[in-house]
Motif scaffolding. Sequence first.
Motif, short mmCIF file in Angstrom:
data_model
loop_
_atom_site.label_atom_id
_atom_site.label_comp_id
_atom_site.label_asym_id
_atom_site.label_seq_id
_atom_site.Cartn_x
_atom_site.Cartn_y
_atom_site.Cartn_z
N PHE A 50 0.97 -1.20 0.12
CA PHE A 50 0.10 -0.07 0.07
C PHE A 50 0.83 1.38 -0.07
O PHE A 50 0.36 2.43 -0.50
N ILE A 51 2.19 1.18 0.67
CA ILE A 51 2.83 2.17 0.78
C ILE A 51 4.18 2.20 -0.02
O ILE A 51 4.82 1.31 0.25
N PRO A 52 4.57 3.31 -0.82
CA PRO A 52 5.62 3.19 -1.50
C PRO A 52 7.11 3.15 -0.58
O PRO A 52 6.99 4.31 0.33
N PHE A 53 7.80 2.42 -0.57
CA PHE A 53 9.10 2.51 0.25
C PHE A 53 10.31 1.77 -0.57
O PHE A 53 9.94 0.53 -1.06
N ASP A 54 11.41 2.45 -0.65
CA ASP A 54 12.58 2.14 -1.41
C ASP A 54 13.37 1.44 -0.37
O ASP A 54 14.17 2.00 0.36
N MET A 55 13.23 0.20 -0.04
CA MET A 55 14.05 -0.71 0.85
C MET A 55 15.53 -0.70 0.47
O MET A 55 16.21 -0.81 1.48
N GLU A 56 15.88 -0.72 -0.78
CA GLU A 56 17.43 -0.85 -1.10
C GLU A 56 18.08 0.77 -0.50
O GLU A 56 18.97 0.61 0.05
N LYS A 57 17.27 1.70 -1.02
CA LYS A 57 17.97 2.84 -0.23
C LYS A 57 17.62 2.92 1.24
O LYS A 57 18.74 3.35 1.71
N PHE A 58 16.86 2.50 1.83
CA PHE A 58 16.95 2.54 3.28
C PHE A 58 18.00 1.75 3.84
O PHE A 58 18.68 2.26 4.77
N GLN A 59 18.27 0.45 3.29
CA GLN A 59 19.22 -0.53 3.92
C GLN A 59 20.70 0.31 3.46
O GLN A 59 21.47 0.09 4.55
N MET A 60 20.81 0.80 2.17
CA MET A 60 22.11 1.40 2.06
C MET A 60 22.47 2.51 2.72
O MET A 60 23.54 2.73 3.38
N ALA A 61 21.48 3.31 3.14
CA ALA A 61 21.83 4.38 4.06
C ALA A 61 22.09 3.89 5.34
O ALA A 61 22.81 4.41 6.07
N ALA A 62 21.14 2.92 6.06
CA ALA A 62 21.52 2.48 7.37
C ALA A 62 22.77 1.95 7.36
O ALA A 62 23.78 1.97 8.36
N LYS A 63 23.40 1.03 6.23
CA LYS A 63 24.77 0.42 6.11
C LYS A 63 25.73 1.60 6.02
O LYS A 63 27.15 1.33 6.50
N ARG A 64 25.64 2.77 5.42
CA ARG A 64 26.41 3.83 5.33
C ARG A 64 26.77 4.24 6.86
O ARG A 64 27.69 4.82 7.11
N ALA A 65 25.66 4.58 7.48
CA ALA A 65 25.71 4.74 8.94
C ALA A 65 26.54 3.86 9.77
O ALA A 65 27.43 4.12 10.58
N ASN A 66 26.28 2.64 9.38
CA ASN A 66 26.84 1.48 10.28
C ASN A 66 26.86 0.10 9.44
O ASN A 66 26.02 -0.46 9.49
N GLU A 67 28.15 -0.02 8.93
CA GLU A 67 28.38 -1.19 7.98
C GLU A 67 28.05 -2.65 8.50
O GLU A 67 27.53 -3.41 7.90
N ASN A 68 27.96 -2.60 9.82
CA ASN A 68 27.95 -3.94 10.40
C ASN A 68 26.36 -3.98 11.00
O ASN A 68 26.05 -4.99 11.52
N ILE A 69 25.46 -3.12 10.73
CA ILE A 69 24.13 -3.42 11.06
C ILE A 69 23.39 -4.62 10.66
O ILE A 69 23.78 -4.76 9.36
N ASP A 70 22.84 -5.45 11.36
CA ASP A 70 22.11 -6.35 10.92
C ASP A 70 20.36 -5.92 10.73
O ASP A 70 20.08 -5.26 11.62
N PHE A 71 19.71 -6.67 9.88
CA PHE A 71 18.18 -6.10 9.77
C PHE A 71 17.25 -7.42 9.92
O PHE A 71 17.61 -8.58 9.56
#
Length: 222
Positions: A171-192
């Motif tokens: 129902f809601i547009p959301f760019d998961m790749e962009k989200f995960q890449m931004a999170a990884k840029r902040a913290n490359e070791n973060i797990d999802f």
Amino acid sequence: MTKIDMKANVYNRNQEMADALRSRFTNAKTYVINIVSSPGSGKTSLIEQMAPRLMPELNLFVIDGDVETQCDAIRLQNAGIPAVQIETHGSCHLDVPMIEKALTGIELANIDLLIIENIGNLICPVGFDLGEHLRVVMASLTEGEDKPMKYPQAYRKAQVCVFNKIDLAEFIPFDMEKFQMAAKRANENIDFFDVSCTKGNGIDQWCSYIKDKVRQHKSIQP
Ligand SMILES: Nc1nc2c(ncn2[C@@H]2O[C@H](COP(=O)(O)OP(=O)(O)O)[C@@H](O)[C@H]2O)c(=O)[nH]1
Ligand SMILES: [Mg+2]
């Protein structure tokens, strides 16, 4: 003239107390997680989903933080989950003295897993270690994929990101790749971990991860 950095002093003092509290938790073999997120990401819902999966095996206790109201602790207690509320009356984060006060009279040795639900915001709670062993940043599909870019510290200080409300993906547009890449840029070791606290998707996997963490923690000699 000597300048005193009050903000640094407050953080340093909290950090010393947090390290001491963590040792206390470790000695008692209590594993502690601190959940940080925006308001409404689903922190309380996640705890409601976790409890029935964990409580047959583990003694669970929840400290719930909110600026006002006891709503969340009451919600959890009504679901049979042992919980206390901290009402900060204006303060936008929890700190170590608040946690210590909330634990008054609680025998830590009887608690395997302590979950702290922090005040809902992605700024103030970030700099305050609460003596936890695992920092969880929670996000949800309704918040937009740009949040790790806007609040990188929240992701940098966490080890795990629980991503909630995946049931709304159609129902809601959301760019998961962009989200995960931004999170990884902040913290490359973060797990999802992708979950839906409404439908239950991904909760079993998340709980297995937490059970493993608690087991490993119990085997560590303090
Ligand atoms: N669609 C959907 N709604 C959810 C989900 N998890 C929580 N919610 C809703 O989001 C709102 C906020 O949840 P809550 O757990 O109180 O968030 P908190 O403020 O982070 O503790 C409530 O209306 C929940 O019913 C989910 O997985 N999917
Ligand atoms: Mg809540």
